[in-house]
Design a protein around this motif. Structure first.
Motif, PDB file in Angstrom:
ATOM      1  N   PRO A  83       0.827  -1.201   0.000  1.00  0.00           N
ATOM      2  CA  PRO A  83       0.000   0.000   0.000  1.00  0.00           C
ATOM      3  C   PRO A  83       0.860   1.250   0.000  1.00  0.00           C
ATOM      4  O   PRO A  83       2.087   1.182  -0.027  1.00  0.00           O
ATOM      5  CB  PRO A  83      -0.775  -0.134   1.310  1.00  0.00           C
ATOM      6  N   GLU A  87      -0.668   3.751   4.631  1.00  0.00           N
ATOM      7  CA  GLU A  87      -1.096   2.424   5.074  1.00  0.00           C
ATOM      8  C   GLU A  87       0.084   1.602   5.591  1.00  0.00           C
ATOM      9  O   GLU A  87      -0.080   0.781   6.494  1.00  0.00           O
ATOM     10  CB  GLU A  87      -1.808   1.682   3.940  1.00  0.00           C
ATOM     11  N   GLU A  90       0.225   2.503   9.060  1.00  0.00           N
ATOM     12  CA  GLU A  90      -0.835   1.826   9.812  1.00  0.00           C
ATOM     13  C   GLU A  90      -0.434   0.390  10.142  1.00  0.00           C
ATOM     14  O   GLU A  90      -0.703  -0.112  11.239  1.00  0.00           O
ATOM     15  CB  GLU A  90      -2.136   1.838   9.008  1.00  0.00           C
TER      16      GLU A  90
END
Length: 358
Positions: A83, A87, A90
């Motif tokens: 990603p 992301e 994350e």
């Protein structure tokens, strides 16, 4: 408090500092500058750490933005299943707790026997060294460096706010006198340029270290462009990585048996692919909630971006587990790397900035 540059009060670097460069970085550079510091010092009571999640401010477009990436980097960008940067962050924030628990204050077997000894050997720390650590995780190696030398200072960076929170939590008040934590995305030219701008023309780090993280980066171009500008003359960049020949998704550990049933098995590694392996994902520690991404590069592609920027390779190590390393941990684990004493799962290298890059 107003920060002033006594030499170049209207210089863009000074303007950026006054415009809001984070206190922790200014304190760090003031501390390493000594009597020649170009910035007025903060009061001793000012905070050294800024809130988790804040990042190095951008300094504007980088001159390297018009250069072409290496063929391997371009291929990775086109075929990567990973990603975007947000992301990625994350993912590592989600995994921070499990990684912190697995690494702890002493590290796992790879860290204790392979990564830390190799990195320390290549770094060859000297008194009063000022170190930049990239992808510091829970701060274990930053603390190890400070423990090795009483006057070493470390700016430890990671792009995961959760990882930095774990690092701060494990760092004592005394250690925070010499370890400064900051958020930094080493794939971002703008964030790296912000750090370069803060360092100024006559500043730099004695050494920069990145342990077991280059294979997590989708592109090395921004880092390669920044390193010569962040290092002092003669400064060194040290990295440890998974060995691209023996420890990748293209290689598989095996136990070969002999015709003689009484002969011991031979631990070997079968290498099926090396030059062209697409990005993969996987989980590396127990309890990891989300898979991380790996970007395999043959050794030439690992080194090429840095060599093209004029850095010189002058240190190289391929550590393997010794036969007597943690024998109890091997029981019932024939395919553990600890049994492969002739095959290195980790590779470490050192690059140095020469005077011709001044």
């Amino acid at each position: 408090m107003t920060l002033q540059d006594p030499c170049h009060g209207s210089h863009p670097v000074s303007q950026r500092i006054r415009a809001g460069f984070p206190a922790s970085l200014v304190v760090f550079w003031t501390a390493i500058g000594g009597p020649h510091s170009r910035c007025a010092a903060f009061q001793a009571g000012d905070a050294m750490d800024t809130p988790p999640g804040s990042s190095i401010p951008a300094a504007g477009p980088s001159p390297s933005s018009s250069t072409s990436p290496s063929p391997a980097a371009a291929a990775a960008a086109m075929t990567s299943p990973a990603p975007d940067s947000a992301e990625h962050k994350e993912i590592w924030d989600a995994n921070a707790a499990s990684w912190d628990a697995a690494i702890g204050d002493t590290g796992n077997t790879f860290y204790r026997h392979l990564v830390a000894p190799t990195a320390l050997s290549l770094l060859a720390l000297r008194p009063a060294d000022n170190i930049l650590e990239l992808a510091c995780g829970n701060g274990l190696f930053a603390r190890r460096m400070c423990a090795a030398h009483a006057d070493v200072r470390v700016l430890a960076t990671d792009f995961s706010p959760a990882m930095l929170a774990a690092a701060r939590a494990r760092t004592s008040a005394a250690e925070r006198e010499r370890i400064f934590y900051r958020a930094l995305d080493v794939t971002s030219e703008r964030e790296l340029d912000g750090l370069v701008a803060l360092s100024g023309k006559h500043w730099g780090f004695d050494a920069i270290v990145c342990n077991m993280a280059l294979m997590d980066l989708p592109d090395l171009a921004a880092l390669a462009f920044a390193l010569p500008r962040l290092l002092k003359s003669g400064g060194r960049f040290v990295a440890t990585i998974m060995h691209p020949a023996f420890n990748s998704s293209g290689a598989h550990r095996a136990l070969a048996t002999a015709d003689d049933p009484h002969a011991p098995g031979a631990h070997c590694v079968h290498v099926g692919r090396y030059l062209d392996i697409p990005p993969t994902s996987g989980k590396a520690v127990a309890g990891q909630s989300r898979a991380q991404y790996y970007y395999h590069r043959p050794l030439a592609e690992v080194l090429r971006p840095f060599l093209e920027r004029g850095l010189v390779l002058d240190g190289f190590e391929e550590p393997a587990f010794r036969r007597d390393a943690e024998k109890g941990a091997r029981k019932g684990r024939e395919l553990s790397w600890m049994n492969y004493s002739q095959i290195p799962p980790v590779l470490g290298f050192r690059l140095r900035k020469g005077r011709d890059l001044e």
